[in-house]
Design an enzyme around this catalytic site. Structure first.
Site, short mmCIF file in Angstrom:
data_model
loop_
_atom_site.label_atom_id
_atom_site.label_comp_id
_atom_site.label_asym_id
_atom_site.label_seq_id
_atom_site.Cartn_x
_atom_site.Cartn_y
_atom_site.Cartn_z
N ASP A 1 0.94 -1.23 -0.02
CA ASP A 1 0.00 -0.12 0.07
C ASP A 1 0.79 1.28 0.14
O ASP A 1 2.23 1.13 0.43
CB ASP A 1 -1.00 0.10 1.20
CG ASP A 1 -1.72 -1.07 1.23
OD1 ASP A 1 -2.03 -1.78 0.22
OD2 ASP A 1 -2.32 -1.42 2.51
N1 URA Z 1 -1.27 -5.81 4.06
C1 URA Z 1 -1.88 -4.84 3.91
O1 URA Z 1 -2.85 -4.30 4.58
N2 URA Z 1 -0.92 -3.57 3.27
C2 URA Z 1 0.22 -4.05 2.69
O2 URA Z 1 0.78 -2.86 1.96
C3 URA Z 1 0.72 -5.37 2.62
C4 URA Z 1 -0.20 -6.23 3.27
#
Ligand code: URA
Length: 262
Positions: A107
């Site tokens: 993310d």
């Molecule tokens: N899980 C998440 O919620 N975000 C990420 O970036 C990676 C794994």
């Protein structure tokens, strides 16, 4: 072994020598040679494994596959290009192949280990939902993380998808109003870590990926920096990709190990 011939303009573009039109211009100017013969046409082909290319008198070293470890900072997106946002590719050195891409996504606000390569089959093996490659995260979580959460994650939980999550290993590093944890998951569902904590009534306020399969974030790499993988790291990833063709999965209902499919 099959000989793969590629066009000289594509070869130089992939190796980061400019856009296809810049390279065409350089060819017209007589700056490009294959085996010391000046190239006249951009569509001329070569065997990159056997022939030697020079650009403006300097020899070009051919790397068919490249592998970078990036310590992704918060605030950049895991994409090869984006109209508005800075991408993880903007953080790599300029002199690199142009066909690289990030293996999976973190993310925008997640930090940590991101593998960037042009090795499509490795990426496919590491991301395949059937292969269950371990991914370990460190997180700070708003709310008291408990032993019950640990057991629930171990069994697999409902995060609103068709299937429950596969068993995940939760280690509570510090429990409090804001807790610190380490979590190993074997899938890569959308926002998975955040959704797992949401499902037990907590909020992830900071997330960082520490490892993926045998690859661990280099502690000497600060956020925003990258380096090429070492030979050992590449070999460890290749071993993992071959080895994981037959895996043991844990039955999410019984918690027992059973032999997984290919
Ligand atoms: N899980 C998440 O919620 N975000 C990420 O970036 C990676 C794994």
């Amino acid at each position: 072994m099959d000989v793969v011939m590629i066009r000289i303009d594509k070869y130089l573009a992939d190796m980061g020598f400019g856009t296809r039109s810049e390279i065409k211009k350089a060819i017209r100017q007589g700056l490009v040679a294959i085996d010391s013969n000046v190239v006249r046409k951009p569509e001329e082909k070569l065997d990159p494994e056997r022939q030697k290319v020079s650009f403006a008198g300097k020899s070009v070293t051919y790397a068919a596959l490249e592998y970078y470890m990036l310590h992704k900072p918060a605030g950049v997106v895991s994409a090869t290009e984006d109209k508005k946002e800075r991408t993880v590719m903007d953080l790599l050195p300029k002199e690199r192949r142009k066909d690289l891409f990030p293996v999976g996504r973190l993310d925008k606000d997640t930090e940590g280990l991101l593998l960037i390569t042009n090795d499509g089959s490795m990426a496919h093996a590491l991301l395949s939902p059937k292969k269950h490659v371990d991914k370990t995260y460190f997180a700070r979580v708003r709310g008291w993380v408990t032993e019950e959460d640990r057991i629930a994650f171990r069994k697999g939980i409902d995060i609103g998808d068709e299937k429950q999550t596969l068993p995940a290993e939760l280690t509570i590093l510090q429990a409090g109003e804001e807790s610190e944890i380490r979590l190993t998951i074997r899938e890569g569902r959308f926002h998975q870590v955040k959704r797992m904590f949401e499902a037990v009534g907590k909020e992830v306020v900071y997330l960082k990926r520490l490892s993926m399969g045998p690859l661990t974030l280099d502690p000497s790499l600060s956020a925003g920096n990258s380096r090429q993988l070492t030979e050992e790291e590449i070999q460890a990833l290749q071993r993992q990709c071959h080895f994981i063709s037959s895996v043991y999965m844990t039955d999410s209902r019984t918690g027992e190990d059973k032999k997984g499919e290919k």
